[in-house]
Design an enzyme around this catalytic site. Structure first.
Site, PDB file in Angstrom:
ATOM      1  N   ASP A 401       0.816  -1.215   0.000  1.00  0.00           N
ATOM      2  CA  ASP A 401       0.000   0.000   0.000  1.00  0.00           C
ATOM      3  C   ASP A 401       0.850   1.265   0.000  1.00  0.00           C
ATOM      4  OD1 ASP A 401      -2.740   0.406  -0.266  1.00  0.00           O
ATOM      5  OD2 ASP A 401      -2.925   1.159   1.780  1.00  0.00           O
ATOM      6  N   ASP A 786     -11.144  -4.746  11.840  1.00  0.00           N
ATOM      7  CA  ASP A 786     -11.345  -6.158  12.130  1.00  0.00           C
ATOM      8  C   ASP A 786     -12.579  -6.385  12.999  1.00  0.00           C
ATOM      9  OD1 ASP A 786     -10.189  -4.826  14.196  1.00  0.00           O
ATOM     10  OD2 ASP A 786      -8.480  -6.161  14.451  1.00  0.00           O
TER      11      ASP A 786
END
EC number: 2.4.1.12
Length: 1087
Positions: A401, A786
């Site tokens: 990224d 998450d």
């Protein structure tokens, strides 16, 4: 696509697609089309029908079965397709069997026995010679391969297959080898092939079809196993005996032993022994009762001369009681699990047969190679490439990224070293398979090794790895200073990611292609480098956005049925971790409703005493075991294997037991059978509506004619197409891939189109006006994506599983430095506050009856725990205030009241002891967890509350800080003593100094006041020392190895403590007006 085709970069919106560093301009070679189809039961050719087309036994999946085997299965077998289990329909000329009367098709009574008699056109067509067949093959090979979408074109970007771009489907995908296919290829049912003449009236064994009987037996136990699914589900829910195992018996007692074994469950629930669990539950109930009486006494007995202190203390204690309830009751029914890898192998991975294990895509995410060293990432990738799993079913995707050329070059070096490392690992069965950690083990590496060549090969491999490390270190040293003109690739091409915030999407396939074999000539798993497109003005959603980009690009290129994500510093410590997950994911009882399998996190490089509770043993070994007995553990961000369909936002396949009203509804309204059946029908209908896309053709706008008959039906199909694009995005290849529940890629897999689509799905604007990040994939809205992602799945009715194999599946690195550890905790707490203030807050979201109450309590506790920092820091300051003022928060108590205090402390101790007893956690780990709860609560959690309020209410964003994963280069645990300045250190240091000053002041006052003041002093000293003992690891971290504390910390802490003390003296809230008047009336020094 071959690796020597180079790096593919492009931007969908800019209509750019370039190939960099290519060795040749030759496109991918068309695969040779097979001129024959083989029956997958007997091995003979399939044969032709009356019309000259290839015989297709099953109209649902076109599984290749010849006419004799088809007739045998209908007459004496299971009458169902071996692949999709759909009942065989009677073809023209086939004899009737039981069950044909139920079919809706037109009955062919006239030609019922034509096939048996062997006359008519059918027999003549069956006995063509090879020359006619070859001629027909040449004429009909130009016909296009039928599409997944019932023959309709998906869009203009996917033309029909031609002889130039024709390819054969396999689970290895277009990036894999074309000559070594271990799975069934795509079969065109219209393509004629040579056949063998078979007389069905004879014994089929005379034609070498002896394994038909074996097929019958295998299908027999499969059908019987499906009948036992209800029993397996009930045992999973705790109803039944044997811990969830199935002991099925055959109908005739003739099944072989290898058929008996796969009939059993591949895992079982191991309940905690009742001798451990029953006393634990009794103590919890008693503690709740005692807590109620204690709180009643505290509320009804105020301290009038210290009313503000008493009020603050009571408010804090009420919050602590609520926090304890939220934390304790989700641990009411803890369970453990065992897996049976031998049963998994017996069912899906038999030796000598093609593996039937599901394909799996493994994601590795990284951002900054300077904070996440490439060597650590390389070890993670090497451990993935060497897992014990069929190589054609494993694909590793590395998400960069940060678009760093350092990551790209180090991954290229890793791919080359893997060709030597992977065969060494598999030959000698070494563990772990990350070379850095394997060679660093301080154990006898010759244990259980019997091959004489092992020592020599190990020494050679260690030298190879050291040379590999030198090359990686050279790349890192070179990357320390970026050239002014930016990085340039070896062929002189500028690196596309020179601007990490403005660059095209990039994809590079390193392994899993022609020429990608290891040194022994064996295939290697696929290794794909991915860097999604980034442009100014677009919201990229940090890690969650990167993971969603990997979901899409992997679906286009390989489309594994399951996904497994790990952080770049979490390597595979157990090479069979994927198989451990498959024991649950491929289980026929509850695999279809399991959204993910979570593994515990284990860490290397932690100091012996785990000063800052980096291991989180209490959370992983107690809390998650408790949740596993309810609806499953929460998702912790790494070491998790997902069902791809769950990430697509689909609902699970629910059983009747899942549709039962929960205990609250039952107790209030009673059992309602009629309502349950209605709910079942509604859920089936709802899921059926969501699944209609898998059989719905997709149309282009110009394919709809408003004047033709059936326009309303076509219009509904078009609306379905539009809803799919609105949900998943405008990529027809990706949408088609979402239909395949068991993975694989669509039949027409032209590599050029797939690469173009792969670049398309990682473009920065692909998610606009779609449900990505809202209902699909990793959910946006929090830095702790998450928790949010797992919560959304559980709210839909999915369950999760907690898998703790004897050998830890994954190991990673943790920040052992105090400042880095606090910053990590700050990020987690900030994410919880963001969820608390969002629409997805578990307090008010997801009340559809699918999320179990205790599971909701656990999620509420997960997001509200940072708020505990406010009462905690107030409670930690109270002892010092009491010592400085001579007041106390508790009045003089009677013997009756003291009993509740004593019982409360005994119940707290008993709960902790019994919890450690059933979980196996050591008392040292438990005590470290308690200490860091206070340290984190008075520092990181407090900052998270204010930062979260500023971010959500004020729109002031905070930067995401990547936790450093630096290795110990200055000795063992050198980083433990390294001090890094952060404002998070100020509040706990202030609390420490304030309590130390209070102790000195209280003892001094007691000495001056005489012996009668020592009794009340002990209670105040007890609470002050309690605070200091909990903050002791923090104090050691401040002192460091040289016992030196930075001046700035001392100055700020003393300044704050002094200001607070002077302000308290100035206000003097506990001195009444009468006392003040009396003091003013006394004589002073001038009297």
């Amino acid at each position: 696509m071959e690796a020597n085709a180079g790096l593919v970069a492009g931007s969908y919106k800019r209509n750019e697609l370039v190939r960099i560093r290519h060795d040749s301009d030759g496109g991918p070679k068309a695969l040779k089309n097979s001129n024959g189809q083989i029956c997958q039961i007997c091995g003979d050719t399939v044969g032709l029908t009356e019309s000259g087309d290839i015989f297709v036994a099953c109209n649902e999946c076109a599984f290749p079965v010849c006419r004799p085997c088809y007739e045998y299965e209908r007459r004496d077998g299971n009458q169902a397709c071996p692949q999709c289990k759909t009942r065989y329909k009677r073809h023209k000329g086939s004899p009737r069997v039981d069950g044909d009367d139920d079919e809706d098709d037109v009955d062919d009574l006239e030609n019922e026995f034509d096939y048996v008699q062997g006359n008519g056109k059918s027999t003549r067509q069956w006995q063509r010679d090879d020359s006619e067949i070859s001629s027909t093959s040449r004429h009909e090979s130009q016909q296009p391969i039928p599409r997944l979408t019932n023959g309709h074109q998906v869009s203009g970007e996917m033309p029909s297959a031609t002889p130039d771009n024709l390819s054969v489907r396999s689970t290895s995908g277009p990036l894999g080898p074309g000559d070594k296919v271990h799975s069934l290829p795509y079969i065109d049912p219209r393509q004629p092939v040579p056949v063998r003449i078979v007389d069905p009236s004879k014994d089929l064994n005379t034609y070498g079809l002896g394994n038909v009987d074996w097929k019958e037996r295998v299908e027999g136990w499969k059908l019987k196993q499906e009948k036992n699914i209800v029993h397996m589900t009930n045992r999973y829910n705790g109803e039944g005996r044997g811990g969830g195992e199935i002991e099925g018996t055959g109908s005739n007692g003739e099944e072989l032993q290898m058929v008996d074994d796969p009939r059993q469950s591949m895992s079982r629930v191991v309940p905690i022994a009742s001798a451990h669990l029953t006393p634990y539950r009794v103590v919890i109930v008693l503690r709740l009762i005692i807590l109620g009486f204690f709180m009643q006494y505290r509320v009804t007995h105020p301290v009038h001369d210290a009313y503000p202190l008493w009020l603050v203390s009571v408010i804090c204690e009420i919050w602590f009681a609520l926090s304890w309830i939220l934390d304790q009751f989700p641990k009411w029914s803890p369970v453990e699990r065992e897996t049976y890898l031998d049963r998994l192998a017996m069912r899906f991975d038999r030796e000598g047969e093609p593996s039937q294990l599901a394909p799996i895509d493994i994601f590795v995410s990284t951002v900054d190679p300077l904070k996440e060293p490439p060597l650590i990432t390389a070890n993670t990738v090497l451990s993935i490439l060497s897992v014990e799993y069929p190589v054609d079913k494993v694909s590793c995707y590395v998400s960069d990224d940060g678009a760093a050329m350092l990551t790209f070059e180090s991954l290229s070096e890793t791919a080359e070293f893997a060709k030597k490392w992977v065969p060494f690992c598999k030959k000698h069965s070494i563990e772990p398979r990350a070379p850095e950690f394997y060679f660093a083990q301080k154990i006898d590496y010759l244990k259980d090794k019997i091959q004489p060549s092992f020592v020599k090969e190990r020494r050679a491999m260690k030298r190879e790895y050291e040379e590999f490390k030198v090359r990686i270190n050279a790349l890192v040293a070179k990357a320390q200073k970026t050239p002014e003109e930016g990085w340039t690739m070896q062929d002189g091409t500028p690196w596309p990611g020179n601007n990490p915030r403005d660059h095209p999407g990039m994809i590079q396939v390193f392994l899993g292609h022609k020429g990608g074999e290891d040194t022994d000539g064996n295939e290697l798993p696929r290794l794909v480098y991915v860097s999604r497109e980034k442009r100014p003005g677009f919201q990229h959603h940090k890690k969650a956005g990167a993971m969603n980009a990997l979901i899409r690009v992997s679906a286009v290129l390989t489309n594994g049925a399951y996904l497994l994500n790990v952080d770049c510093d979490h390597y595979f410590n157990n090479s069979k971790a994927c198989k451990e997950a498959m024991c649950f994911m491929m289980d026929p009882a509850y695999g279809k409703r399991t959204c993910y399998v979570q593994f515990p996190q284990r860490f290397d490089g932690i100091d012996l005493h785990d000063r800052y509770a980096n291991r989180n043993i209490v959370f992983f070994d107690i809390n998650l075991k408790g949740l596993d007995g309810i609806q499953g553990p929460v998702y912790v961000g790494t070491g998790c294997c997902f069902n791809r369909q769950a990430l697509y936002g689909y609902d699970p396949v629910l059983s009747e037991a899942d549709l039962e009203p929960n205990i609250i509804v039952k107790s209030c309204c009673g059992s309602r059978k009629k309502s349950r059946n209605a709910n079942k029908k509604y859920n089936d209908k709802k899921r059926g509506m969501k699944r209609t896309e898998s059989t719905t053709p997709m149309f282009n706008m110009d394919e709809i004619d408003e004047g033709v008959e059936g326009y309303d039906e076509d219009r509904s199909l078009l609306m379905s197409q539009k809803s799919l694009e609105k949900r998943f995005g405008q990529s027809p290849v990706f949408v088609a891939a979402t239909f395949m529940e068991m993975g694989g890629i669509p039949p027409t897999t032209d590599p050029g189109i797939l690469l173009k689509e792969a670049i398309h799905v990682i473009s920065c604007g692909y998610e606009d006006k779609t449900e990505w990040g809202k209902e699909i994939g990793w959910i946006y809205g929090s830095v702790t994506e998450d928790i949010l992602t797992g919560f959304k799945m559980h709210a839909r009715g999915w369950i999760s599983v907690y898998c703790m194999p004897p050998r830890p599946a994954f190991k990673g690195s943790a920040p052992i430095n105090l400042s880095d550890r606090l910053n990590q905790v700050l990020r987690w707490a900030l994410g919880s506050i963001e969820i608390l203030l969002s629409r997805h807050c578990p307090i008010w979201y997801g009340y559809n009856g699918k999320l179990k109450p205790l599971e909701r309590l656990a999620y509420i506790n997960t997001i509200v725990y940072p708020l505990t920092s406010l009462p905690l820091i107030a409670y930690c300051v109270l002892p010092a205030v009491c010592l400085l003022t001579g007041k106390f928060i508790i009045p003089e108590i009677s013997n009756y009241a003291s009993m509740w205090f004593i019982l409360l402390f005994i119940s707290i101790a008993a709960t902790g002891i019994l919890e450690l007893r059933w979980s196996g956690v050591s008392i040292e780990d438990w005590w470290r967890n308690e200490q860091f709860w206070v340290i984190g609560g008075t520092s990181a959690h407090l900052f998270a509350v204010f930062q979260g309020l500023l971010k959500v209410l004020g729109g002031i964003d905070t930067n995401f800080t990547v936790t450093s994963k630096a290795s110990d280069e200055d000795g063992d645990f050198a980083e433990l003593y390294l001090f890094k300045w952060t404002a998070l250190l100020i509040p706990p240091t202030t609390v420490l100094i304030f309590n130390l000053v209070g102790i000195v002041s209280g003892v001094s006052s007691a000495i001056n006041s005489g012996y009668q003041s020592w009794g009340p002093l002990f209670g105040k000293l007890f609470f002050a020392i309690w605070v200091i003992v909990h903050l002791y690891p923090f104090l050691k971290g401040l002192l460091g190895r040289q016992n030196r504390t930075p001046t700035i910390v001392i100055v700020w802490s003393i300044l704050l403590a002094s200001i607070f003390s002077l302000l308290w003296v100035r206000i003097d809230p506990f001195t009444t007006d009468d006392t003040l008047d009396a003091i003013k009336g006394q004589c002073g020094i001038d009297c």
